[in-house]
Enzyme design. Structure first.
Site, PDB file in Angstrom:
ATOM      1  N   HIS A  23      -9.301  -3.334   2.119  1.00 20.39           N
ATOM      2  CA  HIS A  23      -9.647  -2.629   3.374  1.00 20.39           C
ATOM      3  C   HIS A  23     -10.585  -1.452   3.073  1.00 20.39           C
ATOM      4  O   HIS A  23     -10.238  -0.288   3.300  1.00 20.39           O
ATOM      5  CB  HIS A  23      -8.316  -2.139   3.972  1.00 20.39           C
ATOM      6  CG  HIS A  23      -8.359  -1.607   5.365  1.00 20.39           C
ATOM      7  ND1 HIS A  23      -9.256  -0.644   5.786  1.00 20.39           N
ATOM      8  CD2 HIS A  23      -7.568  -1.884   6.427  1.00 20.39           C
ATOM      9  CE1 HIS A  23      -9.008  -0.354   7.051  1.00 20.39           C
ATOM     10  NE2 HIS A  23      -7.990  -1.095   7.475  1.00 20.39           N
ATOM     11  N   ARG A  66       0.826  -1.221   0.000  1.00 24.97           N
ATOM     12  CA  ARG A  66       0.000   0.000   0.000  1.00 24.97           C
ATOM     13  C   ARG A  66       0.856   1.266   0.000  1.00 24.97           C
ATOM     14  O   ARG A  66       0.335   2.365  -0.114  1.00 24.97           O
ATOM     15  CB  ARG A  66      -1.024  -0.008   1.152  1.00 24.97           C
ATOM     16  CG  ARG A  66      -0.461   0.049   2.541  1.00 24.97           C
ATOM     17  CD  ARG A  66      -1.566   0.180   3.586  1.00 24.97           C
ATOM     18  NE  ARG A  66      -1.041   0.127   4.941  1.00 24.97           N
ATOM     19  CZ  ARG A  66      -1.682   0.560   6.002  1.00 24.97           C
ATOM     20  NH1 ARG A  66      -2.886   1.099   5.894  1.00 24.97           N
ATOM     21  NH2 ARG A  66      -1.143   0.469   7.201  1.00 24.97           N
ATOM     22  N   GLU A 113     -14.129  -4.964   5.503  1.00 25.46           N
ATOM     23  CA  GLU A 113     -12.948  -5.439   4.785  1.00 25.46           C
ATOM     24  C   GLU A 113     -13.096  -6.924   4.425  1.00 25.46           C
ATOM     25  O   GLU A 113     -13.414  -7.735   5.283  1.00 25.46           O
ATOM     26  CB  GLU A 113     -11.707  -5.242   5.661  1.00 25.46           C
ATOM     27  CG  GLU A 113     -11.606  -3.818   6.198  1.00 25.46           C
ATOM     28  CD  GLU A 113     -10.559  -3.683   7.304  1.00 25.46           C
ATOM     29  OE1 GLU A 113      -9.553  -4.393   7.258  1.00 25.46           O
ATOM     30  OE2 GLU A 113     -10.780  -2.872   8.228  1.00 25.46           O
TER      31      GLU A 113
END
Ligand SMILES: O=P(O)(O)OC[C@H]1O[C@@H](O)[C@H](O)[C@@H](O)[C@@H]1O
Length: 279
Positions: free
Chosen positions: A157, A90, A257
């Protein structure tokens, strides 16, 4: 990568964003993180995703909101506590492999700069496929290129935009969950599932469809390839303490999520797909 008719690339602070607008929907993907920031189907023009007003776009820290890709671990690393929570992709710049116009929308395929990193052994091809159609389909594909099995954890997420956390209800979960805010106690999922405090829960169940009921407005979330659903809202005190959230940011977001928290095995030369569909 040449944009197609429906795609353009713009820059925000230090980050390149891919804008997609086709006949069916509008979406935005940050190349930093392979991170979807916006999805608005044209049949109702309602934004499904929430991004913090104070999110960082410095291409260093993870973006608060949208759909962070957590891989190859979820939460803190099991043994190396110095490593970043939720893995290392990420905070990487991803590359667009292809953009394709289809009869039903646009398909964008991206890969991270590298799938290798401290804390994970494994020779992997990691690819994110995003279908921007009347619905948003996100597929995170983990292919084991090595000759021994590997195990990974992960999450899509997603931060959903809601009008008021205190009025909203999550439909579709019914079994037990582990409550991180209460020392991982195993508790019964409340019926009705409403929110009035910090919420950080791992539900080890795989219902096909979950629905966020925000008054009359309903958002459906379909998952596959997961072993858990994680539900998170930091509530007020944590929002105040977080540098990338406004004090009352928690009121208009809910994370639901699609997650792998128990370890997903992938045999050599096979691909595991973690998928979330948002309607
Ligand atoms: O601040 P981060 O690293 O993006 O994580 C946000 C939250 O993500 C959730 O998935 C975790 O269950 C929480 O414990 C965590 O606080």
């Amino acid at each position: 990568m040449l944009p197609t008719d429906s795609t353009t690339i713009i820059t925000r602070d230090n980050i390149q964003l891919l804008h997609i607008e086709n006949a069916f929907a509008y979406a935005e993907i940050s190349l930093f993180g392979g991170h979807i920031l916006s999805f608005k189907p044209k049949h109702d023009h309602r934004e499904r995703l929430w991004v913090s007003q104070h999110a960082f776009f410095d291409a260093k820290k993870p973006i608060r909101g949208g759909i962070p890709v957590c891989w190859p671990w979820f939460g803190p690393h099991k043994s190396k506590t110095n490593l970043a929570a939720h893995g290392y992709v990420r905070t990487q710049t991803w590359q667009i492999i292809s953009c394709e116009e289809t009869r039903t929308g646009t398909t964008v395929t991206l890969k991270p700069h590298t799938s290798k990193g401290d804390g994970f052994e494994g020779d992997v091809q990691l690819v994110l496929v995003v279908h921007v159609e009347q619905q948003l389909t996100i597929q995170l594909c983990t292919t084991n290129l090595g000759d021994t099995p590997l195990t990974y954890n992960s999450a899509l997420h997603s931060y959903f935009a809601i009008s008021d956390i205190k009025q909203c209800e999550l439909l579709g979960l019914s079994k037990k969950y582990s409550d991180k805010t209460r020392g991982y106690q195993i508790l019964d999922t409340p019926q009705a599932y409403k929110f009035n405090e910090e919420t950080d829960r791992v539900h080890q169940e795989q219902p096909k469809t979950l629905t966020i009921a925000d008054g009359e407005i309903k958002t459906d979330i379909m998952s596959s390839g997961h072993d858990s659903i994680v539900v998170w809202n930091p509530w007020q005190e944590k929002s105040i303490s977080m540098g990338d959230m406004s004090d009352d940011g928690y009121l208009t977001m809910l994370c639901v999520e699609t997650a792998i928290t128990q370890g997903q095995d992938v045999a050599p030369n096979t691909t595991h797909v973690l998928q979330q569909i948002i309607q």
